[in-house]
Design a protein around this motif. Structure first.
Motif, PDB file in Angstrom:
ATOM      1  N   MET A   1       0.839  -1.198   0.000  1.00  0.00           N
ATOM      2  CA  MET A   1       0.000   0.000   0.000  1.00  0.00           C
ATOM      3  C   MET A   1       0.877   1.253   0.000  1.00  0.00           C
ATOM      4  SD  MET A   1      -3.280   0.310   2.386  1.00  0.00           S
ATOM      5  CE  MET A   1      -2.523   0.994   3.846  1.00  0.00           C
ATOM      6  N   LYS A   2       0.521   2.241  -0.788  1.00  0.00           N
ATOM      7  CA  LYS A   2       1.367   3.423  -0.955  1.00  0.00           C
ATOM      8  C   LYS A   2       0.660   4.672  -0.427  1.00  0.00           C
ATOM      9  CE  LYS A   2       4.164   0.832  -3.373  1.00  0.00           C
ATOM     10  NZ  LYS A   2       5.183   0.069  -2.633  1.00  0.00           N
ATOM     11  N   ASP A   3       1.487   5.706  -0.200  1.00  0.00           N
ATOM     12  CA  ASP A   3       0.966   6.981   0.291  1.00  0.00           C
ATOM     13  C   ASP A   3       1.400   8.084  -0.675  1.00  0.00           C
ATOM     14  OD1 ASP A   3       0.424   9.359   1.514  1.00  0.00           O
ATOM     15  OD2 ASP A   3       1.506   8.935   3.379  1.00  0.00           O
ATOM     16  N   GLY A   4       0.456   8.612  -1.426  1.00  0.00           N
ATOM     17  CA  GLY A   4       0.785   9.688  -2.356  1.00  0.00           C
ATOM     18  C   GLY A   4       0.218  11.029  -1.941  1.00  0.00           C
ATOM     19  N   CYS A   5      -0.642  11.050  -0.904  1.00  0.00           N
ATOM     20  CA  CYS A   5      -1.228  12.350  -0.540  1.00  0.00           C
ATOM     21  C   CYS A   5      -1.892  12.364   0.825  1.00  0.00           C
ATOM     22  CB  CYS A   5      -2.264  12.782  -1.579  1.00  0.00           C
ATOM     23  SG  CYS A   5      -3.810  11.847  -1.527  1.00  0.00           S
ATOM     24  N   SER A   6      -1.748  11.289   1.612  1.00  0.00           N
ATOM     25  CA  SER A   6      -2.536  11.193   2.840  1.00  0.00           C
ATOM     26  C   SER A   6      -2.400  12.452   3.697  1.00  0.00           C
ATOM     27  CB  SER A   6      -2.076   9.984   3.666  1.00  0.00           C
ATOM     28  OG  SER A   6      -0.796  10.203   4.205  1.00  0.00           O
ATOM     29  N   PRO A   7      -3.447  12.958   4.334  1.00  0.00           N
ATOM     30  CA  PRO A   7      -4.805  12.409   4.316  1.00  0.00           C
ATOM     31  C   PRO A   7      -5.728  13.153   3.356  1.00  0.00           C
ATOM     32  CG  PRO A   7      -4.606  13.965   6.111  1.00  0.00           C
ATOM     33  CD  PRO A   7      -3.327  14.070   5.308  1.00  0.00           C
ATOM     34  N   GLN A   8      -5.253  13.482   2.148  1.00  0.00           N
ATOM     35  CA  GLN A   8      -6.120  14.229   1.233  1.00  0.00           C
ATOM     36  C   GLN A   8      -7.180  13.332   0.586  1.00  0.00           C
ATOM     37  OE1 GLN A   8      -3.597  16.267  -1.628  1.00  0.00           O
ATOM     38  NE2 GLN A   8      -2.863  17.718  -0.107  1.00  0.00           N
ATOM     39  N   GLY A   9      -6.872  12.018   0.472  1.00  0.00           N
ATOM     40  CA  GLY A   9      -7.834  11.102  -0.149  1.00  0.00           C
ATOM     41  C   GLY A   9      -8.043  11.388  -1.624  1.00  0.00           C
TER      42      GLY A   9
END
Ligand code: FES
Ligand code: FES
Length: 477
Positions: A1-9
């Motif tokens: 699982m990746k994070d590209g903008c959290s917590p913008q959704g």
């Protein structure tokens, strides 16, 4: 699982299945999924995961691969719950900066059987990786594992007990035991989209011009945020990961900071940008404003950027280039065809014809833009047609999107105020014209082809929009 903008959704990289339905996990509180089945890509049935990974690899739908696990889960959820639904709309919840969407849609059709599961020809992944490195400008892996998010991203291997460092306002780094603690120490406030209008910051130099062009600040929007980690006395993890964001991450500060902070604190240190950090601090294409005549002469003002004058002079010697100090975010000439693209598009506008493009050291490309984007590229031995085609489609989308749609606003001091993924203006899958790529057979030494495609499609797109004087042509807010 990746994070590209959290917590913008807003980027979709963290997508999981909750009872079979796709959900962005960064805005889903754990209490909302209590007692429900949560599935990541690693937890998908192995045969199904393999089918998706092979399909993405077969069509070239995964380049850096950071977006892919989330997209696969979105498409898997769609196939389970709405088998007849077209996948383009579902991709609205995602950002893929590399591929230009089309090959992802092709992969979805392969898995759902819509396009017939033709046997895939054998691939030489070493040759494919060589082509990917030529196109991306730095080492890159190719294979089904990349589609599973295993492209070698720095933050995936950071030690669990590493100190976390995030950019602090005004410079320096704020430290904490967790990302949340470090961000609290930095006083980070989640970024928003502003109500300010994106403006072209430079004026066209005076003159009697056949054609003029002004460009706005735009965000490269690479999906994997700047990240690195380092042990005391060690070598930092490479923030370029699997592709280097087409030049936008070449000078990332993450690795040097990880090494210095690890040495200073005597602990493993993990550097982690948030999406607002990367948008405020990351390099942008230098904005330009210029006028040109059909004979190839003209004047181009460009935001002062080391190397950009030389890049423009190499492709447009008839343009007089003036560097201008302008309040705004950092700029970089390392970003794909920075300055050269704008100069060549301006000259094409002045001539009233796009013509073939050959960038220094690269191949040749020609493009037409109407209902669909048609591209012809000649760049030596293809090495792997799937990868070359994928890069050409991605470049075509990036050019079309840049000219028609991408811009971010800055305040009066030049600080970027549009800090969310949705504010970048990247053209979504459902609004991207189909791209048709013809690869000219050649036995010549392989060279980069997609950068010339990028420029050729930008010029052809602008001509198709009637050479409106400001980019982006279709978005003025
Ligand atoms: S990280 Fe959750 S949507 Fe971007
Ligand atoms: S492959 Fe989608 S962001 Fe790189």
């Amino acid at each position: 699982m990746k994070d590209g903008c959290s917590p913008q959704g807003q980027c979709g990289a963290c997508t999981v299945l909750v009872d079979g339905a796709a959900r962005v996990s960064c805005v889903t509180p754990a209490r909302r999924v209590a007692g429900r089945q949560v599935t990541t890509l690693a937890g998908l049935d192995p045969l199904r995961r393999q089918a998706w990974a092979e399909a993405f690899c077969a069509t070239g739908a995964s380049q850096c691969g950071f977006c892919t696990p989330g997209i696969i889960l979105r498409l898997e959820g769609l196939a389970r719950r709405s088998p007849g639904a077209g996948p383009a709309g579902a991709l609205a919840a995602h950002l893929c900066r590399c591929t230009g969407w089309q090959t992802i849609l092709e992969a979805a059709r392969l898995v759902t059987g819509e396009s017939g599961a033709a046997a895939q020809p054998p691939r030489d992944y070493a040759a494919a990786a060589r082509r990917a490195a030529l196109e991306g400008g730095c080492p890159q892996a190719v294979g089904p594992h990349v589609a599973c998010g295993e492209g070698g991203f720095a933050d995936d291997t950071a030690p669990a007990d590493a100190l976390v460092a995030v950019p602090a306002p005004g410079g320096g780094w704020a430290l904490g035991e967790t990302p949340a603690e470090a961000r609290r120490a930095a006083g980070s406030v989640e970024g928003r989209r502003s109500t300010l209008r994106a403006e072209a910051p430079l004026r066209v130099p005076p003159g009697d011009w056949d054609c003029t062009l002004r460009t706005c600040w735009s965000e490269p929007g690479y999906l994997e945020l700047d990240a690195s980690w380092c042990l005391p006395g060690g070598e930092p993890a490479d923030p370029l990961a699997n592709g280097g964001a087409l030049g936008a991450k070449t000078r990332s500060a993450a690795a040097a900071a990880a090494r210095r902070l690890a040495d200073e604190t005597g602990r493993a240190v993990r550097i982690l940008y948030s999406r607002p950090d990367a948008t405020r601090l990351g390099p942008k294409r230098p904005p330009v404003a210029g006028g040109a005549n059909a004979d190839g002469t003209g004047r181009l003002a460009v935001a002062r950027t080391p190397g950009v004058v030389e890049a423009i002079a190499a492709v447009a010697p008839g343009l007089e280039v003036v560097e201008v100090d302008v309040a705004g975010p950092p700029t970089s000439a390392d970003i794909r065809a920075a300055g050269a693209l704008e100069a060549l598009a301006l000259l094409a506008g002045a001539r009233g014809a796009a013509g073939p493009i050959r960038l220094p050291g690269g191949g040749e490309a020609a493009a037409q833009v109407a209902e669909k984007i048609t591209v012809e590229v000649s760049c030596g031995r293809p090495l792997d047609e799937v990868v070359l085609r994928s890069y050409c489609i991605g470049a075509a989308h990036m050019a079309y999107s840049l000219v028609t749609s991408e811009a971010i606003a800055t305040d009066a001091d030049g600080t970027v105020v549009d800090l969310t993924v949705r504010s970048f203006g990247v053209v979504p899958a459902a609004r991207t014209p189909p791209v048709e790529v013809t690869i000219v057979p050649s036995d010549a030494e392989p060279t980069n082809g997609s950068d010339s495609v990028f420029v050729a499609v930008a010029a052809a797109t602008w001509l198709a929009r009637g050479c409106l004087p400001v980019w982006p042509t279709d978005r003025r807010s």
